[in-house]
Design a protein around this motif. Structure first.
Motif, PDB file in Angstrom:
ATOM      1  N   GLN A 136      -7.477  14.329   5.531  1.00 34.79           N
ATOM      2  CA  GLN A 136      -8.392  13.193   5.497  1.00 34.79           C
ATOM      3  C   GLN A 136      -7.714  11.891   5.088  1.00 34.79           C
ATOM      4  N   LYS A 137      -6.732  11.972   4.180  1.00 35.92           N
ATOM      5  CA  LYS A 137      -6.110  10.752   3.667  1.00 35.92           C
ATOM      6  C   LYS A 137      -4.724  10.493   4.253  1.00 35.92           C
ATOM      7  N   GLY A 138      -4.226  11.435   5.055  1.00 34.15           N
ATOM      8  CA  GLY A 138      -2.936  11.218   5.710  1.00 34.15           C
ATOM      9  C   GLY A 138      -1.737  11.345   4.799  1.00 34.15           C
ATOM     10  N   SER A 139      -1.823  12.166   3.752  1.00 33.84           N
ATOM     11  CA  SER A 139      -0.687  12.332   2.846  1.00 33.84           C
ATOM     12  C   SER A 139       0.526  12.872   3.596  1.00 33.84           C
ATOM     13  N   GLN A 140       1.698  12.375   3.219  1.00 28.89           N
ATOM     14  CA  GLN A 140       2.933  12.815   3.852  1.00 28.89           C
ATOM     15  C   GLN A 140       3.297  14.220   3.380  1.00 28.89           C
ATOM     16  N   ASP A 151       0.856  -1.182   0.000  1.00 27.06           N
ATOM     17  CA  ASP A 151       0.000   0.000   0.000  1.00 27.06           C
ATOM     18  C   ASP A 151       0.896   1.237   0.000  1.00 27.06           C
ATOM     19  N   LYS A 152       1.141   1.756  -1.180  1.00 27.00           N
ATOM     20  CA  LYS A 152       2.027   2.908  -1.298  1.00 27.00           C
ATOM     21  C   LYS A 152       1.332   4.148  -0.754  1.00 27.00           C
ATOM     22  N   GLY A 153       2.016   4.866   0.133  1.00 27.35           N
ATOM     23  CA  GLY A 153       1.434   6.050   0.732  1.00 27.35           C
ATOM     24  C   GLY A 153       1.508   7.260  -0.190  1.00 27.35           C
ATOM     25  N   ASP A 154       0.590   8.167   0.012  1.00 30.93           N
ATOM     26  CA  ASP A 154       0.547   9.397  -0.767  1.00 30.93           C
ATOM     27  C   ASP A 154       1.486  10.424  -0.135  1.00 30.93           C
ATOM     28  N   CYS A 155       2.162  11.216  -0.951  1.00 31.25           N
ATOM     29  CA  CYS A 155       3.103  12.209  -0.445  1.00 31.25           C
ATOM     30  C   CYS A 155       3.064  13.438  -1.341  1.00 31.25           C
ATOM     31  N   VAL A 156       3.063  14.607  -0.728  1.00 26.75           N
ATOM     32  CA  VAL A 156       3.026  15.846  -1.489  1.00 26.75           C
ATOM     33  C   VAL A 156       4.117  16.792  -0.997  1.00 26.75           C
ATOM     34  N   ARG A 157       4.501  17.676  -1.883  1.00 23.38           N
ATOM     35  CA  ARG A 157       5.355  18.807  -1.532  1.00 23.38           C
ATOM     36  C   ARG A 157       4.704  20.036  -2.138  1.00 23.38           C
ATOM     37  N   VAL A 158       4.314  20.964  -1.298  1.00 25.01           N
ATOM     38  CA  VAL A 158       3.537  22.119  -1.724  1.00 25.01           C
ATOM     39  C   VAL A 158       4.457  23.322  -1.894  1.00 25.01           C
ATOM     40  N   LYS A 159       4.313  23.999  -2.995  1.00 25.99           N
ATOM     41  CA  LYS A 159       5.154  25.156  -3.290  1.00 25.99           C
ATOM     42  C   LYS A 159       4.742  26.342  -2.432  1.00 25.99           C
ATOM     43  N   ILE A 186       1.029  25.088   7.311  1.00 25.70           N
ATOM     44  CA  ILE A 186       0.119  23.951   7.171  1.00 25.70           C
ATOM     45  C   ILE A 186       0.804  22.707   6.625  1.00 25.70           C
ATOM     46  N   PHE A 187       1.642  22.868   5.612  1.00 21.56           N
ATOM     47  CA  PHE A 187       2.263  21.723   4.958  1.00 21.56           C
ATOM     48  C   PHE A 187       3.743  21.552   5.288  1.00 21.56           C
ATOM     49  N   GLY A 188       4.409  22.644   5.604  1.00 22.10           N
ATOM     50  CA  GLY A 188       5.843  22.603   5.830  1.00 22.10           C
ATOM     51  C   GLY A 188       6.605  22.903   4.559  1.00 22.10           C
ATOM     52  N   ALA A 189       7.739  23.575   4.704  1.00 28.44           N
ATOM     53  CA  ALA A 189       8.587  23.914   3.560  1.00 28.44           C
ATOM     54  C   ALA A 189      10.034  23.890   4.002  1.00 28.44           C
ATOM     55  N   PHE A 190      10.919  23.708   3.037  1.00 29.34           N
ATOM     56  CA  PHE A 190      12.344  23.624   3.332  1.00 29.34           C
ATOM     57  C   PHE A 190      13.016  24.969   3.091  1.00 29.34           C
ATOM     58  N   PRO A 191      14.051  25.286   3.855  1.00 28.06           N
ATOM     59  CA  PRO A 191      14.845  26.487   3.552  1.00 28.06           C
ATOM     60  C   PRO A 191      15.434  26.384   2.146  1.00 28.06           C
ATOM     61  N   GLN A 246       4.312  17.170  -6.655  1.00 32.80           N
ATOM     62  CA  GLN A 246       4.230  18.619  -6.502  1.00 32.80           C
ATOM     63  C   GLN A 246       2.763  19.034  -6.501  1.00 32.80           C
ATOM     64  N   ALA A 247       2.398  19.868  -5.537  1.00 30.86           N
ATOM     65  CA  ALA A 247       1.001  20.261  -5.408  1.00 30.86           C
ATOM     66  C   ALA A 247       0.904  21.742  -5.078  1.00 30.86           C
ATOM     67  N   GLU A 248      -0.261  22.292  -5.337  1.00 29.75           N
ATOM     68  CA  GLU A 248      -0.535  23.689  -5.021  1.00 29.75           C
ATOM     69  C   GLU A 248      -1.230  23.766  -3.658  1.00 29.75           C
ATOM     70  N   ALA A 249      -1.081  24.907  -3.016  1.00 30.21           N
ATOM     71  CA  ALA A 249      -1.781  25.136  -1.751  1.00 30.21           C
ATOM     72  C   ALA A 249      -3.251  25.385  -2.049  1.00 30.21           C
ATOM     73  N   SER A 250      -4.064  24.377  -1.840  1.00 27.37           N
ATOM     74  CA  SER A 250      -5.481  24.465  -2.178  1.00 27.37           C
ATOM     75  C   SER A 250      -6.280  23.635  -1.183  1.00 27.37           C
ATOM     76  N   PRO A 251      -7.600  23.850  -1.123  1.00 31.87           N
ATOM     77  CA  PRO A 251      -8.434  23.009  -0.250  1.00 31.87           C
ATOM     78  C   PRO A 251      -8.317  21.528  -0.588  1.00 31.87           C
ATOM     79  N   GLU A 252      -8.160  21.206  -1.874  1.00 30.26           N
ATOM     80  CA  GLU A 252      -8.055  19.800  -2.259  1.00 30.26           C
ATOM     81  C   GLU A 252      -6.776  19.170  -1.700  1.00 30.26           C
ATOM     82  N   THR A 253      -5.673  19.907  -1.758  1.00 33.94           N
ATOM     83  CA  THR A 253      -4.426  19.388  -1.194  1.00 33.94           C
ATOM     84  C   THR A 253      -4.541  19.233   0.304  1.00 33.94           C
ATOM     85  N   TRP A 254      -5.164  20.204   0.960  1.00 36.83           N
ATOM     86  CA  TRP A 254      -5.350  20.116   2.415  1.00 36.83           C
ATOM     87  C   TRP A 254      -6.171  18.885   2.782  1.00 36.83           C
TER      88      TRP A 254
END
Length: 239
Positions: A181-185, A124-132, A143-148, A168-176
């Motif tokens: 709800q789905k526990g994306s990393q 069961d591969k987990g979902d993972c996002v990085r938001v710009k 909300i999502f965290g970002a790197f220096p 790669q994802a945008e900061a949006s209600p869908e990403t949140w």
């Protein structure tokens, strides 16, 4: 207003590090009731008593004095209990990369996750996002965290990408919703790894409406998340 401790990224903060505000006059939205008066140092000391930090990272040097807790600078252990944000990731010994002066580097966490989990074929591969991150506000960092973005810390960003292969994802209600709800990393959620906070009380759901362009709102929502969460799934609803 300044902050003694900053905690908006997974590198020099993390989900369990509070932000302690330091000010002389309270911002308009933090003004007390008409019959109450308080001064900035008293507020800072209240945050310190509540969160009881182990170490202090100043956004700029001298904030401990302004907060009235300069005695923390006295070194009674092997390492200082208070340093500046600049010193926290200061390159030393001629190296081209930086490591935290104290605490656990997230690169060690990512290495452990890869060796124990991610290098295997997961059923069961987990979902993972990085938001710009967005310009002009700190919504993503909060909300999502970002790197220096500094070059001497780019290796941690690369390690996150190598381990999780994030989308790669945008900061949006869908990403949140994917995260909540789905526990994306996310980079911020990674700072929870194997930190099992034990709580023996429960809160009703909290709906917190905030303006990510205002420092006071960001401090409030960050510390509220820290105080109410026992796990990422129990964070307050944010708008």
């Amino acid at each position: 207003m300044r902050a003694i401790m900053r905690a908006c990224t997974c590198l020099w903060g993390g989900a369990y590090n509070p932000i302690i505000p330091v000010f002389n006059r309270p911002p308009p939205e933090w003004k007390p009731e008409i019959y109450e008066r308080f001064k900035g140092p008293a507020v800072a000391k209240g945050y310190v008593r509540f969160f009881e930090p182990d170490v202090y990272v100043e956004a700029e040097e001298g904030l401990l004095e302004k907060a009235g807790i300069a005695g923390i600078r006295e070194q009674h252990a092997m390492h200082p209990q208070a340093i500046t944000l600049e010193q926290l990731f200061e390159a030393r010994d001629g190296r081209s990369y930086s490591e935290p002066t104290f605490g656990l580097n997230m690169i060690d966490v990512f290495r452990h996750i890869y060796e124990s989990e991610q290098r295997f074929v997961l059923r069961d591969k987990g979902d993972c996002v990085r938001v710009k991150p967005q310009r002009g506000n700190a919504l993503v960092e909060c909300i999502f965290g970002a790197f220096p973005t500094s070059a001497d810390l780019s290796y941690v960003t690369a390690a996150y990408a190598d381990v999780y292969k994030p989308e790669q994802a945008e900061a949006s209600p869908e990403t949140w919703k994917r995260v909540f709800q789905k526990g994306s990393q996310t980079p911020l959620r990674a700072t929870h790894y194997q930190l099992n906070a034990q709580r023996y009380w429960h809160h009703d759901p909290v709906l917190f409406v905030f303006d990510p362009t205002r420092a006071t709102d960001l401090i409030d929502v960050w510390n509220l998340k820290l105080r109410t969460q026992s796990s990422p799934a129990n964070s307050p609803r944010l708008v």
